[in-house]
Design a protein around this motif. Structure first.
Motif, PDB file in Angstrom:
ATOM      1  N   SER A   1      14.479  36.321  -5.146  1.00  0.00           N
ATOM      2  CA  SER A   1      13.572  35.742  -6.135  1.00  0.00           C
ATOM      3  C   SER A   1      12.132  36.108  -5.796  1.00  0.00           C
ATOM      4  O   SER A   1      11.777  36.223  -4.615  1.00  0.00           O
ATOM      5  CB  SER A   1      13.715  34.214  -6.168  1.00  0.00           C
ATOM      6  N   ASP A   2      11.307  36.272  -6.840  1.00  0.00           N
ATOM      7  CA  ASP A   2       9.874  36.515  -6.667  1.00  0.00           C
ATOM      8  C   ASP A   2       9.051  35.249  -6.824  1.00  0.00           C
ATOM      9  O   ASP A   2       7.850  35.254  -6.571  1.00  0.00           O
ATOM     10  CB  ASP A   2       9.372  37.535  -7.711  1.00  0.00           C
ATOM     11  N   ASP A   3       9.681  34.161  -7.264  1.00  0.00           N
ATOM     12  CA  ASP A   3       8.955  32.938  -7.606  1.00  0.00           C
ATOM     13  C   ASP A   3       8.595  32.141  -6.351  1.00  0.00           C
ATOM     14  O   ASP A   3       9.435  31.933  -5.462  1.00  0.00           O
ATOM     15  CB  ASP A   3       9.808  32.080  -8.545  1.00  0.00           C
ATOM     16  N   TYR A   4       7.345  31.673  -6.278  1.00  0.00           N
ATOM     17  CA  TYR A   4       6.830  30.956  -5.101  1.00  0.00           C
ATOM     18  C   TYR A   4       7.666  29.731  -4.779  1.00  0.00           C
ATOM     19  O   TYR A   4       8.073  29.516  -3.627  1.00  0.00           O
ATOM     20  CB  TYR A   4       5.370  30.558  -5.373  1.00  0.00           C
ATOM     21  N   HIS A   5       7.959  28.907  -5.785  1.00  0.00           N
ATOM     22  CA  HIS A   5       8.687  27.663  -5.546  1.00  0.00           C
ATOM     23  C   HIS A   5      10.202  27.898  -5.434  1.00  0.00           C
ATOM     24  O   HIS A   5      10.873  27.203  -4.679  1.00  0.00           O
ATOM     25  CB  HIS A   5       8.383  26.648  -6.647  1.00  0.00           C
ATOM     26  N   GLU A   6      10.730  28.894  -6.174  1.00  0.00           N
ATOM     27  CA  GLU A   6      12.158  29.177  -6.059  1.00  0.00           C
ATOM     28  C   GLU A   6      12.480  29.721  -4.667  1.00  0.00           C
ATOM     29  O   GLU A   6      13.570  29.483  -4.142  1.00  0.00           O
ATOM     30  CB  GLU A   6      12.587  30.178  -7.132  1.00  0.00           C
TER      31      GLU A   6
ATOM     32  N   PHE B   1      12.030  16.004   1.151  1.00  0.00           N
ATOM     33  CA  PHE B   1      10.638  15.628   1.395  1.00  0.00           C
ATOM     34  C   PHE B   1       9.777  16.856   1.641  1.00  0.00           C
ATOM     35  O   PHE B   1       8.703  17.012   1.039  1.00  0.00           O
ATOM     36  CB  PHE B   1      10.550  14.679   2.589  1.00  0.00           C
ATOM     37  N   TRP B   2      10.231  17.758   2.534  1.00  0.00           N
ATOM     38  CA  TRP B   2       9.416  18.928   2.863  1.00  0.00           C
ATOM     39  C   TRP B   2       9.334  19.901   1.688  1.00  0.00           C
ATOM     40  O   TRP B   2       8.289  20.526   1.472  1.00  0.00           O
ATOM     41  CB  TRP B   2       9.975  19.612   4.103  1.00  0.00           C
ATOM     42  N   THR B   3      10.434  20.034   0.942  1.00  0.00           N
ATOM     43  CA  THR B   3      10.398  20.894  -0.252  1.00  0.00           C
ATOM     44  C   THR B   3       9.417  20.339  -1.277  1.00  0.00           C
ATOM     45  O   THR B   3       8.619  21.081  -1.871  1.00  0.00           O
ATOM     46  CB  THR B   3      11.804  21.009  -0.868  1.00  0.00           C
ATOM     47  N   GLY B   4       9.453  19.029  -1.499  1.00  0.00           N
ATOM     48  CA  GLY B   4       8.523  18.400  -2.449  1.00  0.00           C
ATOM     49  C   GLY B   4       7.085  18.472  -1.981  1.00  0.00           C
ATOM     50  O   GLY B   4       6.165  18.722  -2.775  1.00  0.00           O
ATOM     51  N   LEU B   5       6.857  18.264  -0.674  1.00  0.00           N
ATOM     52  CA  LEU B   5       5.489  18.327  -0.151  1.00  0.00           C
ATOM     53  C   LEU B   5       4.916  19.723  -0.292  1.00  0.00           C
ATOM     54  O   LEU B   5       3.741  19.888  -0.672  1.00  0.00           O
ATOM     55  CB  LEU B   5       5.482  17.898   1.319  1.00  0.00           C
ATOM     56  N   SER B   6       5.714  20.747  -0.012  1.00  0.00           N
ATOM     57  CA  SER B   6       5.212  22.118  -0.154  1.00  0.00           C
ATOM     58  C   SER B   6       4.912  22.442  -1.608  1.00  0.00           C
ATOM     59  O   SER B   6       3.988  23.204  -1.911  1.00  0.00           O
ATOM     60  CB  SER B   6       6.228  23.113   0.419  1.00  0.00           C
TER      61      SER B   6
ATOM     62  N   ARG C   1      -0.038  24.060   4.133  1.00  0.00           N
ATOM     63  CA  ARG C   1      -0.462  22.700   4.502  1.00  0.00           C
ATOM     64  C   ARG C   1       0.731  21.851   4.943  1.00  0.00           C
ATOM     65  O   ARG C   1       0.632  21.065   5.899  1.00  0.00           O
ATOM     66  CB  ARG C   1      -1.173  22.043   3.322  1.00  0.00           C
ATOM     67  N   ALA C   2       1.863  21.991   4.247  1.00  0.00           N
ATOM     68  CA  ALA C   2       3.055  21.245   4.642  1.00  0.00           C
ATOM     69  C   ALA C   2       3.511  21.646   6.049  1.00  0.00           C
ATOM     70  O   ALA C   2       3.957  20.801   6.836  1.00  0.00           O
ATOM     71  CB  ALA C   2       4.182  21.487   3.634  1.00  0.00           C
TER      72      ALA C   2
ATOM     73  N   ALA D   1      14.956  28.786   0.615  1.00  0.00           N
ATOM     74  CA  ALA D   1      14.780  28.457   2.029  1.00  0.00           C
ATOM     75  C   ALA D   1      15.346  27.081   2.342  1.00  0.00           C
ATOM     76  O   ALA D   1      15.899  26.858   3.432  1.00  0.00           O
ATOM     77  CB  ALA D   1      13.294  28.530   2.402  1.00  0.00           C
ATOM     78  N   ALA D   2      15.210  26.152   1.390  1.00  0.00           N
ATOM     79  CA  ALA D   2      15.766  24.812   1.594  1.00  0.00           C
ATOM     80  C   ALA D   2      17.294  24.854   1.623  1.00  0.00           C
ATOM     81  O   ALA D   2      17.929  24.149   2.415  1.00  0.00           O
ATOM     82  CB  ALA D   2      15.291  23.867   0.503  1.00  0.00           C
ATOM     83  N   SER D   3      17.889  25.694   0.776  1.00  0.00           N
ATOM     84  CA  SER D   3      19.344  25.856   0.799  1.00  0.00           C
ATOM     85  C   SER D   3      19.789  26.430   2.138  1.00  0.00           C
ATOM     86  O   SER D   3      20.757  25.957   2.750  1.00  0.00           O
ATOM     87  CB  SER D   3      19.785  26.778  -0.340  1.00  0.00           C
TER      88      SER D   3
END
Length: 459
Positions: free
Chosen positions: A146-151, A294-299, A306-307, A156-158
């Motif tokens: 993926s190229d998307d910042y949040h995806e 939590f960490w995914t939402g904070l980022s 910053r996270a 990474a969370a998966s």
């Protein structure tokens, strides 16, 4: 005035592919945690290899493993096949990985220090050659799905979720097997090798068969030579963001490797709770899994950089407090509460470091006009392995210097040293990581500019 061509709408990555990519990290995590928690005690307490020799042997194997990673990344970057760039390596490594993993837990006993040391080093070299051929292409694949910042953070969370599950399996399953074979520990370690080796092979095969590479990434190929390999690997350090990130990765993993290696020694000899050697890591890792949203939402709200700083501060505090928070006479509530709070901070860097590396590769593409996920994750995994190697070497040599005697009550000096190596010493490494990462220049806003420039270039 004619309108510019519309940018094609981005198609989100299917959830199944996100989950499947994360599933592939089970293999990596099982190997990491089982080695960190049990390999050194196996060779010191069962094979009866001197602690400094066991630590150095493990360090040699991990150092070799790290050297393989840039080569594996380079080869996968320049491979063209109907399966893609990364999958042929992942599939080819599956069976050798399982067999070599089983072999390292089947060391002969009573053969003398020279033979035991040679066996440890030889088995490690074979295992980690196969491991590099799987792990580096696998991690590079995550940066190009993926190229998307949040995806990318979701990917990474998966991976972090399955990594933590794998760490739990690699810590808890051996503990259960050893508890069932307490009268014959060598048979318990043999069972660890065979059982987890089979699991690792199955994970590699399923991931390699079912994951799908993006056609653009799979279609590229470039001529291969030693010169382009060395030039490409060294040029990753021209990227200022990557220099900061890779130094941070090394410090964070040195911290984690030292802490994890000391777990059996801390709970058996300092705390006098051998029954918690597998329970404590499992509890810690369950708390880490719970922290991932939590960490995914904070980022997502404040940016990955910053996270990441918040996560490192959390870990520093937990490690500094470890010698005070844990004690031989502690109650269950105190034990569970502290490990749960410490584990909540652990999930952050597992999500954020790999996601940040994918963003760094975008900056490199803007500069070089080339996608080099394999080169970057080759260096990334080299730093990971060498940090773990140094941690193992430090632990083994330090135990020797502290007067550690296998399977015996330890002196007050040895106990004090184990406490120091388990908490405050890793805290210093994490504090160094925080200082290094403070200069990380690739913010969320800067990455948005890079993606816009890349999208415009691609038309």
């Amino acid at each position: 005035m004619p309108k510019p061509p519309a940018t094609p709408a981005r198609v989100p990555l299917p959830r199944f592919q996100k989950a499947l990519y994360g599933f592939g990290d089970l293999l990596i995590a099982i190997r990491i945690s089982s080695f960190q928690f049990y390999l050194l005690p196996f060779y010191t307490d069962v094979v009866l290899l001197a602690p400094w020799l066991a630590g150095i042997g493990k360090m040699i194997g991990l150092a070799w493993d790290g050297l393989n990673d840039p080569v594996a990344g380079y080869l996968s970057d320049r491979t063209r096949s109907r399966l893609g760039r990364r999958r042929p390596f992942m599939l080819g490594a599956a069976l050798p990985l399982g067999v070599a993993y089983a072999a390292i837990w089947s060391a002969p006993t009573g053969v003398g220090a020279t033979v035991a040391f040679a066996y440890l080093v030889g088995a490690f070299l074979v295992l980690d050659t196969a491991f590099s051929l799987y792990a580096t292409p696998y991690m590079a694949l995550g940066a190009e799905l993926s190229d998307d910042y949040h995806e990318r953070t979701q990917l990474a969370a998966s991976r972090a979720l399955f990594h933590l599950l794998g760490l739990t399996l690699g810590a808890a399953v051996p503990g259960l097997l050893l508890a069932r074979s307490a009268s014959a520990p060598s048979s318990g370690f043999h069972a660890i090798g065979i059982g987890l080796g089979v699991v690792m092979t199955i994970v590699a095969l399923l991931t390699g068969v079912l994951i799908r590479e993006r056609p653009l990434a799979a279609a590229r190929a470039h001529p291969m030579s030693w010169r382009t390999f060395f030039d490409g690997t060294c040029s990753t350090f021209a990227n200022a963001s990557f220099r900061v990130l890779i130094a941070t990765v090394a410090c964070v993993l040195l911290c984690g490797g030292l802490n994890q290696t000391l777990v059996p020694y801390a709970f058996v000899y300092w705390l006098g709770r051998p029954q918690l050697v597998s329970t404590a890591p499992a509890l810690y890792l369950v708390a880490s899994i719970m922290s991932l949203p939590f960490w995914t939402g904070l980022s997502h709200r404040v940016g990955k950089d910053r996270a990441m700083r918040v996560c490192m501060l959390w870990s520093i505090v937990a490690l500094v407090l470890t010698p005070v928070a844990l004690a031989p006479d502690m109650g269950e509530l105190r034990f569970v509460t502290f490990l749960a709070l410490a584990g909540l901070g652990n999930g952050g860097w597992m999500v954020l470091l790999a996601a940040l590396t994918a963003d760094v590769i975008d900056a490199d593409e803007l500069e070089t006009h080339t996608r080099r996920e394999g080169a970057y994750f080759g260096v990334w995994t080299l730093a990971m392995k060498w940090a773990s190697a140094v941690a193992s070497g430090i632990a083994g040599v330090a135990l020797q210097l502290l007067g550690y005697v296998p399977n015996q009550p330890q002196s007050a000096t040895t106990i004090a040293g184990i406490k120091l190596l388990y908490g405050p010493a890793p805290a210093l490494m994490m504090a160094l990581a925080f200082v290094v990462f403070w200069r990380f220049p690739l913010t969320r806003e800067r990455h948005a500019e890079i993606r816009a420039a890349l999208d415009a270039r691609r038309g």
